[in-house]
Each structure stands twice: as C-alpha cells, then as structure tokens.
Enzyme design. Structure first.
Site, PDB file in Angstrom:
ATOM      1  N   GLU A 122       0.873  -1.174   0.000  1.00  0.00           N
ATOM      2  CA  GLU A 122       0.000   0.000   0.000  1.00  0.00           C
ATOM      3  C   GLU A 122       0.909   1.222   0.000  1.00  0.00           C
ATOM      4  O   GLU A 122       1.251   1.770   1.027  1.00  0.00           O
ATOM      5  CB  GLU A 122      -0.934   0.006   1.210  1.00  0.00           C
ATOM      6  N   ALA A 133      -2.901   7.698   6.826  1.00  0.00           N
ATOM      7  CA  ALA A 133      -1.921   7.307   7.842  1.00  0.00           C
ATOM      8  C   ALA A 133      -0.645   6.767   7.205  1.00  0.00           C
ATOM      9  O   ALA A 133      -0.141   5.694   7.564  1.00  0.00           O
ATOM     10  CB  ALA A 133      -2.528   6.273   8.785  1.00  0.00           C
ATOM     11  N   HIS A 134      -0.127   7.501   6.230  1.00  0.00           N
ATOM     12  CA  HIS A 134       1.158   7.168   5.612  1.00  0.00           C
ATOM     13  C   HIS A 134       2.113   8.331   5.850  1.00  0.00           C
ATOM     14  O   HIS A 134       1.720   9.498   5.737  1.00  0.00           O
ATOM     15  CB  HIS A 134       0.992   6.910   4.116  1.00  0.00           C
ATOM     16  N   HIS A 188      -5.620   5.973  -2.053  1.00  0.00           N
ATOM     17  CA  HIS A 188      -4.906   7.142  -1.530  1.00  0.00           C
ATOM     18  C   HIS A 188      -4.647   8.103  -2.684  1.00  0.00           C
ATOM     19  O   HIS A 188      -3.514   8.477  -2.972  1.00  0.00           O
ATOM     20  CB  HIS A 188      -3.618   6.721  -0.835  1.00  0.00           C
ATOM     21  N   GLY A 242     -17.815   0.192  11.063  1.00  0.00           N
ATOM     22  CA  GLY A 242     -18.603   1.166  11.801  1.00  0.00           C
ATOM     23  C   GLY A 242     -17.878   2.469  12.052  1.00  0.00           C
ATOM     24  O   GLY A 242     -18.445   3.384  12.659  1.00  0.00           O
ATOM     25  N   HIS A 244     -15.001   3.590   9.505  1.00  0.00           N
ATOM     26  CA  HIS A 244     -14.565   4.100   8.209  1.00  0.00           C
ATOM     27  C   HIS A 244     -15.718   4.574   7.335  1.00  0.00           C
ATOM     28  O   HIS A 244     -15.553   5.512   6.543  1.00  0.00           O
ATOM     29  CB  HIS A 244     -13.788   3.013   7.448  1.00  0.00           C
ATOM     30  N   ASP A 267      -8.457  -3.617   7.167  1.00  0.00           N
ATOM     31  CA  ASP A 267      -7.436  -2.569   7.248  1.00  0.00           C
ATOM     32  C   ASP A 267      -6.895  -2.494   8.683  1.00  0.00           C
ATOM     33  O   ASP A 267      -6.499  -1.429   9.159  1.00  0.00           O
ATOM     34  CB  ASP A 267      -8.009  -1.220   6.809  1.00  0.00           C
ATOM     35  N   GLY A 303      -5.972   3.037   9.970  1.00  0.00           N
ATOM     36  CA  GLY A 303      -6.368   1.636   9.935  1.00  0.00           C
ATOM     37  C   GLY A 303      -7.497   1.396  10.923  1.00  0.00           C
ATOM     38  O   GLY A 303      -8.209   2.318  11.333  1.00  0.00           O
TER      39      GLY A 303
END
Length: 387
Positions: A122, A133-134, A188, A242, A244, A267, A303
């Site tokens: 990813e 979150a990268h 992304h 519930g 995302h 994820d 995640g």
C-alpha cells in the site's frame, strides 16, 4: 469427518440444514438435509462458512507486518485466525526504499511457508494530498527501477500494489505491475474521473478502501469513486467496521454493483484484539481510544482495530430487513470475492477445496475455526462422537 449445521454457506450457495465432509485437510462433500452417514460433529443451530479472507490487513494482536519479525507475524496471524480469517494478505505501509525492500524480503518466507497468502504494497506511490496514515516523507512518484526491484524481491509473493493513478509514471507502473501477474489497485488518490478511468483501462482492478483517502464525489468531477463503481472489472474494498464508513454506503454500493464486486477488508493494524493505547503504523505513532485508531495528535483514521468477525456482524446487522440475505452477502464478500479480486482460486466450500471453515453462532460470534482440516481454536463439543 462430517459436520452438520443449521445453515451451511458455501460462498455461492446456502444449505439449511446442511453438512460438510472433510478428509485429510480437504472438503470432499457438501450437501443439504441429512448427511450420507451420521455426523461426527453436529453443530446444532450454528452457521458453517468458508474461512474468511482478508486482502488488506496491517497487523493485529500487538504485531505489525511492517516489523516483519517472526513474533510480529505470528501474533497478527494468530489473532485474526481466532476470529475466522484463515487467509491473510500482509499489507505494508509506505516507507523508504531500503526499508520496504527489507520488509518484503523478510515476509517472503512466511508466504512460502503458507502462513500468509501474499504481500500487499500500500504505497509508497500515493498522493500526498490523500496520504491518510502514511508518512508523507516516504511518498514518491513511481520509478520503474524501484517498482521492478520490489517485485523481484517478492519472488512472486506480492499479490497487490496500491498506487495513486494521477502521479507521474503511474500508468506505466500499473502496466508493469499487471504484466508481472500482480493486481494493481487505485487508492490514496486525488485522481480525477478521467485519470482513474485511464488507470482502470491500463489494468487496475481494485479500489483500495473505497471512499477513504480518495477525492470525494462531486457533481461536476465524479473522481475515482464513480470511475471504480461503474466499471465491472473493478473490485471495491469496503471497511465496514462502523468507523470508516456509514452502513448505508455498504448497502448502496452492494445494491448498485451487486454482491459479487465488493470485498470487505479490516485494514486492521497492531491494535486489533488489543487494549486502547499507543501503537505504531510504519513510521507514524497511533493512539487508540475507544477502539478507534488515529494518527497521534490528529483526527486521521489509522487503519482499524477490527476483525473479520466484527465486519461480518456489523454488515449483517446493518444489511436491511432480510437478515438471511444480508448474511449470505457478507459471507460472499469475505470469502470468494477477495480471492477472485486477487486472481486466486475461490472454491468456497466445495469438493476439492482446502478445509478452511468457520463456525458461527446464531449471533455471529466465531465459535471455532478449522484451517487445512485442523482446528486452530478449540473444537466445539460434538453432539455425536464417533471413533
């Protein structure tokens, strides 16, 4: 060994009541009604399904795949198997080239040993505008030499690569990835509709966690979401934890494209199955509060802490008035669809398939898990035991 249950879901079909026969780690028979001989294990009002497949998961049980150690891989695999995931793709987040190369090389052995189904990159070729979150400093445009080096290091174990199609060189990278037998996914991304459509034409066949970390739909610029929705070649990942997504989006997407094009993914990161606290996702610090993971000091989701069992239960509970149909849809979306998206055989529960099975209670809790014909959780107490 013959198992009977109130409901047997094969992935494509339903038997109520039904039975499954397993011999030497393989399914040798499936049917409705009474089995061909007395059951070895009568599961009563349970639901029997194929083992779950998670094509997008970063860790769990305190372990993270980016750590790429024996302990971390074992912790994550063990946790997710307990909750029904018998096949796991190890997802890696964006990092610098040498680090990613080392992670891939370390995970190859786990794939070849059968502990993991494959590796998912990813990133690092993601949009800085939709990085989620990268680590932003690890993001870059796809470089042919780097793409080739990582694929080569994977020795055929890399199953999927997520990248942003609007980046310079992305179209060529997608073609290189697909030509290598690897699935290309868009995610992304701040791509326009035209850019996303071009990526699909170049060979991309998965939308990574649709809606999340993507340019949103606009009435004059539909963006990557609509491009992915309208092309029947694309499998749509949805994180139905519930957090995302609103449950209505799962219902809407499934109604629009049909149950066969959606793959539910966790994820999940290291905190899955663990207590609230501080964790890491690649180079980033993550705080987990009330079981929601966010990049430390921000509102950015990092995640999830979900398991596949939770996704199934959430999806069925919010799937509409026909609970039986919602369950059939959810099981298909966590068993057959992910495998088909990855270009892998998807036998479900059928003769010749590996004996990967999940026993669910009527309230959709995981009661037991069989992998390759062996119980990875304590076996349920049989109603009828035979020698």
């Amino acid at each position: 060994m013959i198992l009977t249950a109130a409901t047997v879901l094969t992935g494509d079909h339903s038997h109520s009541p039904g039975w499954v026969e397993v011999d030497r780690g393989v399914v040798v028979g499936v049917g409705s009604g009474a089995p061909p001989r007395p059951a070895d294990l009568a599961l009563g009002d349970a639901v029997l399904t194929p083992g779950f497949v998670d094509m997008h998961v970063h860790g769990g049980g305190g372990g993270a795949y980016f750590e790429a150690t024996e302990e971390a891989v074992t912790a994550s695999v063990t946790l997710h198997r307990r909750f029904g995931t018998t096949s796991t793709i190890a997802s890696l987040v964006s990092d610098h080239h040498d680090v990613l190369l080392a992670q891939v090389r370390a995970l190859v052995d786990h794939v070849e040993a059968g502990e993991l189904l494959g590796i998912h990159l990813e990133g690092p070729w993601l949009s800085p505008h939709r990085c989620g979150a990268h680590e932003p400093t690890a993001l870059r445009d796809p470089d042919p030499a780097e793409v080739g080096a990582l694929l080569e290091a994977g020795r055929g174990t890399i199953r999927m690569v997520t990248l942003a199609p609007e980046l310079p060189g992305a179209t060529e990278a997608i073609r290189r990835i697909v030509d290598s037998g690897v699935v290309a996914a868009i995610g992304h991304t701040d791509a326009t509709y035209a850019q996303a459509t071009a990526a699909i034409e170049a060979g991309a066949t998965v939308a990574t966690h649709l809606f999340n970390a993507m340019r949103p739909v606009h009435h004059r610029e539909p963006g990557p979401v609509v491009a992915a929705l309208e092309d029947p070649r694309v499998t749509l990942e949805l994180v139905t934890d519930g957090v995302h997504l609103h449950p209505a989006l799962h219902r809407l997407v499934t109604a629009d494209v049909g149950p066969g094009r959606v793959a539910l993914v966790t994820d999940a990161m290291a905190a899955a199955g663990m207590q609230d606290g501080s964790y890491r996702l690649g180079a980033l610090s993550v705080d987990v509060v009330d079981q929601v993971a966010r990049v430390a000091g921000t509102d950015t989701i990092a995640g999830s802490t979900a398991t596949m069992q939770r996704l199934v239960a959430q999806t069925v509970d919010n799937g509409g008035p026909d609970r039986a149909e919602a369950l059939r849809t959810a099981i298909r979306q966590v068993t057959l669809n992910p495998l088909r998206a990855l270009g892998l055989p998807a036998p479900g529960l059928s003769p010749g398939a590996p004996a990967d099975l999940v026993v669910l209670t009527p309230s959709l809790e995981v009661a037991a898990v069989l992998r390759g014909g062996r119980w990875v959780t304590p076996a349920p107490a049989p109603a009828t035991a035979r020698s």
